[in-house]
Design an enzyme around this catalytic site. Structure first.
Site, PDB file in Angstrom:
ATOM      1  CG  ASP A  10      36.452  46.499  36.257  1.00  0.00           C
ATOM      2  OD1 ASP A  10      35.682  46.023  35.401  1.00  0.00           O
ATOM      3  OD2 ASP A  10      37.506  45.935  36.610  1.00  0.00           O
ATOM      4  CG  ASP A 105      36.293  42.652  38.150  1.00  0.00           C
ATOM      5  OD1 ASP A 105      35.416  42.556  37.267  1.00  0.00           O
ATOM      6  OD2 ASP A 105      37.436  43.086  37.943  1.00  0.00           O
ATOM      7  CD  GLU A 106      32.101  44.788  34.606  1.00  0.00           C
ATOM      8  OE1 GLU A 106      31.720  45.873  34.152  1.00  0.00           O
ATOM      9  OE2 GLU A 106      32.615  43.893  33.928  1.00  0.00           O
TER      10      GLU A 106
END
Ligand code: TTP
Ligand code: MG
Length: 391
Positions: A10, A105-106
């Site tokens: 992340d 974003d992960e």
């Protein structure tokens, strides 16, 4: 279930970090990406410097300004975040085929048996972190564990710039001291209910009789019980292809103004159309969503005689559906959205287009190319032009 090793990666303060890459003067400062101060927007994310003042995602911007007046507020550029996200996922895909994005974003990676390739899983994680930093300029935090939920909590606990490995057999012990809200899936409501039952830590939750949780929360209770005990058999699943594409927006002020409504609808339809064409798909169904001042929300949908990826067609149907909805309900509108579904590859439909459709198809492709290069708002159509300050 066979023994697995799962990584959760992340990015730290994602939107803000991208802004700091694009403008290094922002580094080390309290920075917020989110709604304009004075608007009814919220904080999308805050830099760790701003978090020191208590700022966090979801906080009304007005509160953020009060807590940290010196913070620098940026409205953000979603286009850029998607661009960085794609590059981030491409780096991860170099490391394992078993990749499940969890958001921009992960992502989870199943890295079972990858030790031999990299020396150790720890070494592999360090390589991922340095490629992300070198190529994108942002920082990834990584959790490693035997299942997804524990890996995710581990990456979160490791932040910022972290790397945390939970040894096999220690999953429950690792989770036990943490507050229940740290368990993914526990939102404000569940937290309140659990706190009411005297449960504050994940360890206390894990010690609840499974049946008690099941009778209180149903299937979710079972899920809570397992996760609190560090048990999560869900596999890392690469994403299925999109089944629908939609865009929606909330107005700064509730409205019934036709210029605003149809201009916004047009803008959203163009974005949906651009996504469709990017995926090489066409749609058979158009739907709209309307939320009124009192939060009542309706959806309306129409199936088309032919597949399309034309902004103009999507917009026309969306506008018709909206007009119909507006004759039935007098309230002002808070949010509108438009989407397409029943997607498939164009097949021979392209050959069935009439000349107007072919002309529009060419025009849209040209607009797509310009927008890819100069950003979505670089081109405005007549209707959206009047509203260009809004987009
Ligand atoms: P997160 O990964 O939850 O947050 P973050 O990357 O900003 O910070 P960190 O991971 O270091 O805790 O979300 C990723 C991005 O998603 C975030 O940068 C902005 C956006 N976002 C919102 O727009 N609204 C939200 O409520 C949240 C949580 C995130
Ligand atoms: Mg993040």
């Amino acid at each position: 279930m066979a023994q697995r090793t799962v990584m959760h990666i992340d990015l730290d303060a994602f939107f803000v970090s991208v802004e700091q890459v694009d403008n290094p003067e922002l580094k080390g400062k309290p920075v917020v990406v989110g709604g304009k101060p004075g608007s009814r927007g919220v904080v999308a994310t805050a830099s760790y410097e701003a978090r020191a003042f208590g700022l966090h995602s979801g906080m009304p911007t007005a509160t953020a300004v009060r807590l940290c007046p010196q913070a620098i507020f940026i409205q953000g550029n979603y286009h850029r975040y998607i661009e960085v996200s794609k590059k981030f996922m491409a780096i991860l895909a170099d490391f394992s085929f078993f990749l499940e994005p969890g958001g921009l974003d992960e992502a989870y990676l199943d890295v079972t048996g990858f030790e031999s390739l990299h020396g150790s899983i720890h070494q592999m994680a360090l390589k991922i972190k340095s490629r992300v930093k070198d190529e994108l300029g942002v920082i990834a935090s990584i959790g490693i564990a035997s299942c997804k939920v524990v890996a995710k909590v581990a990456s979160d606990e490791s932040k910022p710039d972290g790397l945390l490995e939970v040894p096999l057999g220690e999953e429950a012990a690792f989770l036990a001291p943490l507050a229940i809200r740290k368990l993914p899936g526990i939102g404000k409501k569940t937290e309140q209910v659990l706190t009411g039952l005297g449960i504050r830590t994940i360890g206390q939750l894990a010690r609840m009789p499974q049946l008690a949780l099941k009778s209180r929360f149903g299937v979710f209770g079972e899920w809570l019980y397992n996760h609190a005990n560090g048990i999560d058999n869900s596999p890392v699943t690469p994403p299925a292809e999109a089944k629908s594409i939609s865009r929606e927006t909330t107005f700064e002020q509730d409205t019934r103004d036709n210029v605003i409504l149809s201009g916004t609808m047009r803008n959203l339809a163009e974005r949906v159309g651009a996504d469709l064409r990017k995926q090489g798909k066409q749609a058979k169904c158009v739907s709209i969503k309307v939320r009124y001042t009192d939060f009542t929300t309706i959806t309306r949908q129409r199936t088309m005689p032919q597949m399309t990826d034309l902004d103009q067609t999507i917009f026309q149907i969306g506008k018709d559906l909206l007009q119909l909805a507006m004759t039935k309900e007098r309230q002002a509108i808070r949010l509108i959205g438009i989407g397409v579904s029943s997607l498939s590859e164009p097949g021979q439909q392209l050959f069935l287009m009439n000349s107007t459709e072919q002309r529009l198809e060419k025009l849209n492709r040209a607009v797509d190319r310009i927008r890819d290069k100069y950003g979505f708002s670089s081109i405005q159509t007549g209707r959206t032009m009047k509203l260009r300050n809004l987009f």
